[in-house]
Design a protein around this motif. Structure first.
Motif, PDB file in Angstrom:
ATOM      1  N   ARG A 120      12.190   4.964  -5.012  1.00 25.28           N
ATOM      2  CA  ARG A 120      10.884   5.128  -4.360  1.00 25.28           C
ATOM      3  C   ARG A 120      10.501   3.900  -3.535  1.00 25.28           C
ATOM      4  O   ARG A 120       9.335   3.702  -3.200  1.00 25.28           O
ATOM      5  CB  ARG A 120       9.805   5.406  -5.404  1.00 25.28           C
ATOM      6  CG  ARG A 120       9.956   6.743  -6.114  1.00 25.28           C
ATOM      7  CD  ARG A 120       8.810   6.979  -7.096  1.00 25.28           C
ATOM      8  NE  ARG A 120       8.940   8.266  -7.754  1.00 25.28           N
ATOM      9  CZ  ARG A 120       8.437   9.404  -7.273  1.00 25.28           C
ATOM     10  NH1 ARG A 120       7.769   9.401  -6.127  1.00 25.28           N
ATOM     11  NH2 ARG A 120       8.582  10.539  -7.915  1.00 25.28           N
ATOM     12  N   ASP A 167       0.834  -1.209   0.000  1.00 23.93           N
ATOM     13  CA  ASP A 167       0.000   0.000   0.000  1.00 23.93           C
ATOM     14  C   ASP A 167       0.866   1.254   0.000  1.00 23.93           C
ATOM     15  O   ASP A 167       0.577   2.227  -0.713  1.00 23.93           O
ATOM     16  CB  ASP A 167      -0.914   0.010   1.227  1.00 23.93           C
ATOM     17  CG  ASP A 167      -2.051  -0.988   1.135  1.00 23.93           C
ATOM     18  OD1 ASP A 167      -2.281  -1.538   0.040  1.00 23.93           O
ATOM     19  OD2 ASP A 167      -2.716  -1.216   2.167  1.00 23.93           O
ATOM     20  N   ALA A 168       1.927   1.254   0.807  1.00 26.08           N
ATOM     21  CA  ALA A 168       2.814   2.418   0.878  1.00 26.08           C
ATOM     22  C   ALA A 168       3.506   2.658  -0.454  1.00 26.08           C
ATOM     23  O   ALA A 168       3.655   3.803  -0.896  1.00 26.08           O
ATOM     24  CB  ALA A 168       3.842   2.226   1.990  1.00 26.08           C
ATOM     25  N   THR A 205      10.518   4.782   3.940  1.00 24.92           N
ATOM     26  CA  THR A 205      10.633   5.023   2.504  1.00 24.92           C
ATOM     27  C   THR A 205      11.825   5.939   2.238  1.00 24.92           C
ATOM     28  O   THR A 205      12.195   6.766   3.075  1.00 24.92           O
ATOM     29  CB  THR A 205       9.374   5.695   1.922  1.00 24.92           C
ATOM     30  OG1 THR A 205       9.204   6.986   2.530  1.00 24.92           O
ATOM     31  CG2 THR A 205       8.143   4.857   2.193  1.00 24.92           C
ATOM     32  N   ARG A 244      -0.774  -7.108  -7.226  1.00 28.93           N
ATOM     33  CA  ARG A 244       0.082  -5.966  -7.558  1.00 28.93           C
ATOM     34  C   ARG A 244       1.542  -6.314  -7.844  1.00 28.93           C
ATOM     35  O   ARG A 244       2.144  -5.728  -8.751  1.00 28.93           O
ATOM     36  CB  ARG A 244      -0.004  -4.917  -6.441  1.00 28.93           C
ATOM     37  CG  ARG A 244      -1.352  -4.221  -6.385  1.00 28.93           C
ATOM     38  CD  ARG A 244      -1.446  -3.242  -5.225  1.00 28.93           C
ATOM     39  NE  ARG A 244      -1.478  -3.925  -3.924  1.00 28.93           N
ATOM     40  CZ  ARG A 244      -1.623  -3.290  -2.754  1.00 28.93           C
ATOM     41  NH1 ARG A 244      -1.729  -1.966  -2.743  1.00 28.93           N
ATOM     42  NH2 ARG A 244      -1.657  -3.975  -1.627  1.00 28.93           N
ATOM     43  N   ALA A 297       2.355   1.738  -3.427  1.00 27.22           N
ATOM     44  CA  ALA A 297       1.342   2.161  -4.398  1.00 27.22           C
ATOM     45  C   ALA A 297       0.999   3.638  -4.234  1.00 27.22           C
ATOM     46  O   ALA A 297       0.720   4.341  -5.219  1.00 27.22           O
ATOM     47  CB  ALA A 297       0.081   1.313  -4.246  1.00 27.22           C
ATOM     48  N   GLU A 298       1.049   4.118  -2.996  1.00 27.76           N
ATOM     49  CA  GLU A 298       0.754   5.524  -2.757  1.00 27.76           C
ATOM     50  C   GLU A 298       1.812   6.423  -3.384  1.00 27.76           C
ATOM     51  O   GLU A 298       1.509   7.489  -3.921  1.00 27.76           O
ATOM     52  CB  GLU A 298       0.666   5.786  -1.251  1.00 27.76           C
ATOM     53  CG  GLU A 298       0.275   7.197  -0.903  1.00 27.76           C
ATOM     54  CD  GLU A 298       0.098   7.405   0.593  1.00 27.76           C
ATOM     55  OE1 GLU A 298       0.089   8.571   1.035  1.00 27.76           O
ATOM     56  OE2 GLU A 298      -0.031   6.392   1.318  1.00 27.76           O
ATOM     57  N   GLY A 299       3.076   6.001  -3.333  1.00 25.21           N
ATOM     58  CA  GLY A 299       4.152   6.814  -3.884  1.00 25.21           C
ATOM     59  C   GLY A 299       4.411   6.572  -5.357  1.00 25.21           C
ATOM     60  O   GLY A 299       4.979   7.424  -6.046  1.00 25.21           O
ATOM     61  N   SER A 300       4.022   5.389  -5.859  1.00 29.57           N
ATOM     62  CA  SER A 300       4.253   5.033  -7.270  1.00 29.57           C
ATOM     63  C   SER A 300       3.011   4.370  -7.840  1.00 29.57           C
ATOM     64  O   SER A 300       3.015   3.175  -8.145  1.00 29.57           O
ATOM     65  CB  SER A 300       5.457   4.087  -7.381  1.00 29.57           C
ATOM     66  OG  SER A 300       6.622   4.657  -6.837  1.00 29.57           O
ATOM     67  N   PRO A 301       1.924   5.118  -7.970  1.00 29.17           N
ATOM     68  CA  PRO A 301       0.671   4.521  -8.438  1.00 29.17           C
ATOM     69  C   PRO A 301       0.812   3.936  -9.841  1.00 29.17           C
ATOM     70  O   PRO A 301       1.461   4.514 -10.712  1.00 29.17           O
ATOM     71  CB  PRO A 301      -0.311   5.693  -8.426  1.00 29.17           C
ATOM     72  CG  PRO A 301       0.540   6.927  -8.442  1.00 29.17           C
ATOM     73  CD  PRO A 301       1.790   6.569  -7.725  1.00 29.17           C
ATOM     74  N   GLN A 344      11.140   9.013   5.383  1.00 26.42           N
ATOM     75  CA  GLN A 344       9.881   8.931   6.112  1.00 26.42           C
ATOM     76  C   GLN A 344       9.809   7.606   6.854  1.00 26.42           C
ATOM     77  O   GLN A 344      10.058   6.548   6.282  1.00 26.42           O
ATOM     78  CB  GLN A 344       8.691   9.055   5.149  1.00 26.42           C
ATOM     79  CG  GLN A 344       7.341   9.099   5.844  1.00 26.42           C
ATOM     80  CD  GLN A 344       6.195   9.262   4.858  1.00 26.42           C
ATOM     81  OE1 GLN A 344       6.397   9.160   3.643  1.00 26.42           O
ATOM     82  NE2 GLN A 344       5.007   9.499   5.368  1.00 26.42           N
TER      83      GLN A 344
END
Length: 230
Positions: free
Chosen positions: A183, A56-57, A229, A88, A59-63, A207
């Motif tokens: 990323r 999930d983390a 990250t 995914r 995907a949020e940064g590299s959709p 982060q």
């Protein structure tokens, strides 16, 4: 009161990292390392959450990007099961240093195979017999991963195998950082919160945050997923 079962030893091996034992207690299987309880098949929610939180983390940064995923530690197979159940990842590499654990998953009538879900049949998955840090430090390890999920030992502050301590120190974190894409996301499972490990992560990664996963165990402490990250 639930029925109590005496443990039955199914396999015991001496290897380069000490003794590895597979026990059955009723319907539950247990892995014992060097005389210390390591994990069992009674739950698996926190191991699954480790993989999901990391994906999930990312995907949020590299959709829209299908990540290359590395799972450190095969164990009873819950992390692999979750990785295989998720559409995914483009590829899933599982590193396991104990040949005994791999055999308990892949030999004929392997008792732990069902707990890996579809992981052993998934064409995206490969299982590699190697120590994580040795693999990442080797001259041949040119691969970089988008997501690193580590479910090794009992976490940063409670290692059963002394050699695992270096994984959570500065030298280990340097190798993990180098193995990540720009990323990339690092996720580390722990049997208890570790503020000191979070501090070390924060000195190296941009982060850092943690997710507590309360489970009903006698010690009363929550399992934790530490995430970082670049």
């Amino acid at each position: 009161m639930p029925e109590q079962h005496s443990p039955e030893i199914l396999d015991r091996r001496d290897g380069p990292y000490g003794e590895a034992v597979l026990r059955r207690r009723g319907e539950r299987y247990e892995i014992i390392a060097n005389g210390c309880f390591l994990m069992d098949t009674s739950d698996g929610r926190s191991e699954r959450a480790l993989v999901t939180a990391a994906l999930d983390a990312f995907a949020e940064g590299s959709p829209g990007t299908a990540p290359e995923l590395l799972v450190g530690g095969l164990g009873v197979g819950f992390s692999l099961a979750q990785a295989a159940a998720d559409p995914r990842p483009a590829a899933v590499t599982v590193l396991e240093r104990e040949q005994a654990v791999i055999d308990w998953h892949t030999a004929a009538d392997a008792p732990l195979a069902p707990f890996a879900g579809t992981g052993h049949q998934d064409p995206r998955v490969r299982i590699v017999h190697d120590d994580l840090l040795r693999h990442l430090a080797s001259a041949e390890a040119e691969a970089r991963y988008d997501v690193l999920c580590l479910d090794i030992d009992n976490g940063p502050d409670w290692t059963v195998t002394e050699s695992n301590d270096s994984l959570y120190g500065d030298s280990g974190l340097a190798l993990l950082e180098r193995a990540l894409t720009p990323r990339g996301v690092l996720a580390v499972w722990s049997a208890a919160p570790s503020p000191e490990f979070e501090r070390r992560l924060g000195s190296r990664f941009r982060q850092v945050w943690s997710i507590e996963l309360p489970v009903e165990v006698e010690r009363g402490l929550p399992d934790v997923v530490h995430l970082a990250t670049r």
